[in-house]
Design an enzyme around this catalytic site. Structure first.
Site, PDB file in Angstrom:
ATOM      1  N   GLY A  52      -5.100   0.779   1.996  1.00 44.79           N
ATOM      2  CA  GLY A  52      -5.623   0.157   1.091  1.00 44.79           C
ATOM      3  C   GLY A  52      -4.704   0.286   0.084  1.00 44.79           C
ATOM      4  CD  GLU A  53       1.496   1.295  -1.035  1.00 42.35           C
ATOM      5  OE1 GLU A  53       2.280   1.210  -1.833  1.00 42.35           O
ATOM      6  OE2 GLU A  53       1.391   1.654   0.027  1.00 42.35           O
TER       7      GLU A  53
ATOM      8  NE  ARG B  76      -8.466  -2.485   0.511  1.00 38.23           N
ATOM      9  CZ  ARG B  76      -8.904  -1.920   1.194  1.00 38.23           C
ATOM     10  NH1 ARG B  76     -10.043  -1.008   1.227  1.00 38.23           N
ATOM     11  NH2 ARG B  76      -7.965  -1.771   2.537  1.00 38.23           N
TER      12      ARG B  76
ATOM     13  CG  ASN C 279       0.584  -2.610   6.802  1.00 43.28           C
ATOM     14  OD1 ASN C 279       0.461  -3.323   5.779  1.00 43.28           O
ATOM     15  ND2 ASN C 279       0.107  -1.218   6.623  1.00 43.28           N
TER      16      ASN C 279
END
Length: 295
Positions: free
Chosen positions: A95-96, A98, A130
């Site tokens: 969730g990077e 976000r 990813n």
């Protein structure tokens, strides 16, 4: 009603890695279908979440992060991030985008799911998510594979099974890391396609890769054109055959070498006599005084 963010589902293979229960939780997270009893959901301060040290993705699209930030300002964060407990605060698992967009939007907290994962699981889930989202460029994907192989001791075949890819795909991706750093950056920036770099990898003389890559970009060469250029460069160039020496000149050359006791080269326009030092030169000069009578 809050607008849902686009949430592609995680791919196959997670159940085999983490077990059905964790797989179900991850699937529900991506779909936004979470019951309160399924996982430990809570609000975490964005400043308490450290980046995932195993995040394979290095390049983020600032424009898309900005767009997501605007959406979050209006609708909030629909899909929680996944975190694990760290010595201080939390480590991000997934969730990077976000998290970055939430910070940009000025949020102080973000919804999160707390899960117990070891380093191996963190590495694998970050790479898998990813890959399935197609968020990685080819070099990032290759670097992710290499890290899993080095850190976890996987063979290419074992890794291929873990991520649901063919062994050939893994092997071909890893070959990209043999490219010069400058050429790898061309791939990251989208200036060279996978077809272009596959052709470059066929170069026998690897020192030519930078030049060929630059020419491919500056000349807007197609993959076929690069393949043709590589084929041309790989073909050995025939050295021009020396012109046969005239038989008469060869005979003269041999007689002079015998006469002077040194190396002599004779062609159609000159005679070259080798000597060493002044004494040798004087010796030759004395001999040259009677050369007309003997030849």
């Amino acid at each position: 009603m809050a607008k849902k963010e686009s949430s592609p589902r995680l791919g196959k293979g997670l159940a085999a890695i983490f077990g059905e229960e964790v797989d179900d939780v991850l699937e529900n997270i991506q779909q936004g279908n979470l019951d309160e009893h399924v996982a430990d959901r809570f609000e975490v301060a964005v400043d308490e979440v450290k980046p995932n040290p195993y995040q394979p993705r290095k390049k983020f699209d600032d424009e898309k992060i900005q767009e997501l930030s605007e959406s979050i300002k209006q609708h909030g964060v629909f899909t929680p991030i996944i975190v694990k407990k760290a010595v201080r605060g939390y480590e991000l698992v997934t969730g990077e985008r976000r998290l970055r967009a939430s910070k940009l939007a000025g949020l102080e907290t973000i919804p999160a799911i707390l899960m117990e994962l070891d380093d191996q699981q963190m590495m694998e889930i970050a790479l898998l998510e990813n890959i399935q989202r197609e968020d990685l460029n080819a070099i990032e994907e290759a670097q992710g594979y290499e890290k899993l192989i080095k850190k976890l001791g996987y063979t290419q075949e074992e890794l291929a099974k873990r991520i649901g890819k063919s062994r050939e795909h893994v092997a071909n991706m890893l070959r990209l890391l043999k490219l010069p750093k400058k050429v790898q950056n061309y791939v990251v920036d989208g200036e060279l396609s996978m077809g272009h770099v596959r052709a470059l990898l066929g170069l026998k003389d690897t020192s030519l890769m930078d030049d060929v890559a630059h020419k491919a970009i500056s000349s807007h060469m197609s993959v076929r054109a690069v393949e043709a250029l590589v084929k041309e460069l790989n073909e050995p160039k025939e050295k021009p055959q020396p012109k046969p020496k005239d038989i008469h000149l060869g005979q003269v050359e041999a007689r002079l070498q015998s006469k002077f006791q040194t190396k002599v080269k004779v062609d159609e326009k000159q005679i070259v006599i080798k000597y060493e030092g002044n004494d040798d030169l004087n010796r030759l000069l004395e001999l040259l005084g009677g050369i007309e009578e003997e030849i």
